[in-house]
Scaffold this motif. Structure first.
Motif, mmCIF file in Angstrom:
data_model
loop_
_atom_site.group_PDB
_atom_site.id
_atom_site.type_symbol
_atom_site.label_atom_id
_atom_site.label_comp_id
_atom_site.label_asym_id
_atom_site.label_seq_id
_atom_site.Cartn_x
_atom_site.Cartn_y
_atom_site.Cartn_z
ATOM 1 N N LYS A 1 1.002 3.937 -2.939
ATOM 2 C CA LYS A 1 0.744 5.345 -2.638
ATOM 3 C C LYS A 1 1.916 6.211 -3.097
ATOM 4 N N LYS B 1 1.877 6.364 -6.934
ATOM 5 C CA LYS B 1 0.841 7.289 -7.409
ATOM 6 C C LYS B 1 1.245 8.733 -7.152
ATOM 7 N N ASP B 2 1.813 8.981 -5.978
ATOM 8 C CA ASP B 2 2.266 10.329 -5.633
ATOM 9 C C ASP B 2 3.384 10.772 -6.579
ATOM 10 N N ASP C 1 0.836 -1.212 0.000
ATOM 11 C CA ASP C 1 0.000 0.000 0.000
ATOM 12 C C ASP C 1 0.866 1.254 0.000
#
Length: 151
Positions: free
Chosen positions: A55, A58-59, A51
């Motif tokens: 994250k 994606k960031d 996760d």
């Protein structure tokens, strides 16, 4: 019971003998439970890491897209400014070409007028010269008539 030499050697910290509880009966499911707990902990840690990685990915993608957008805006801003300047220069060139054409036409008109004036001045000069010749001829004729009359 197993002897100490038959057990595999563990890497890391060694538990002190006081932490072991020696009982004649093994705990039901103690080792399996501990292994199951380790697997579950590993699974939970792996999920959290996955996760966190998703994250972070994606960031990073969002930040890279934003950086790309900012770079495109910076480049396009300069290109747009150059395009506007180019259009302004083209407009000024057309205006200057029209002004040059107008001045050229006006210069041609002035040249025509000055040529006409030059021709007129020459004609006046020719007329003055003709008048002087006529005056001289008239004086000569008058003198001849006067001489004939006196004679």
């Amino acid at each position: 019971m197993h002897s100490q030499t038959s057990l595999p050697l563990a890497h890391g910290a060694v538990a002190s003998p006081s932490t072991f509880s020696f009982s004649s009966e093994p705990e039901p499911g103690g080792v399996e439970e501990a292994l199951l707990q380790l697997v579950q902990d590993h699974h939970h840690v792996s999920l959290r890491l996955r996760d966190a990685t998703e994250k972070a990915t994606k960031d990073a993608i969002k930040k890279a897209a934003r950086a790309a957008d900012l770079m495109v805006e910076a480049v396009n801003g300069g290109v747009q400014e150059a395009f506007v300047n180019e259009k302004r220069i083209e407009y000024e060139i057309r205006a200057l070409a029209a002004t040059i054409a107008r001045f050229s036409k006006q210069t041609d008109q002035w040249l025509s007028v000055t040529h006409s004036m030059n021709t007129a001045i020459k004609e006046i000069g020719d007329f003055e010269n003709w008048m002087k010749i006529m005056e001289f001829d008239c004086k000569s004729i008058t003198a001849a008539i006067h001489n004939i009359h006196q004679a």
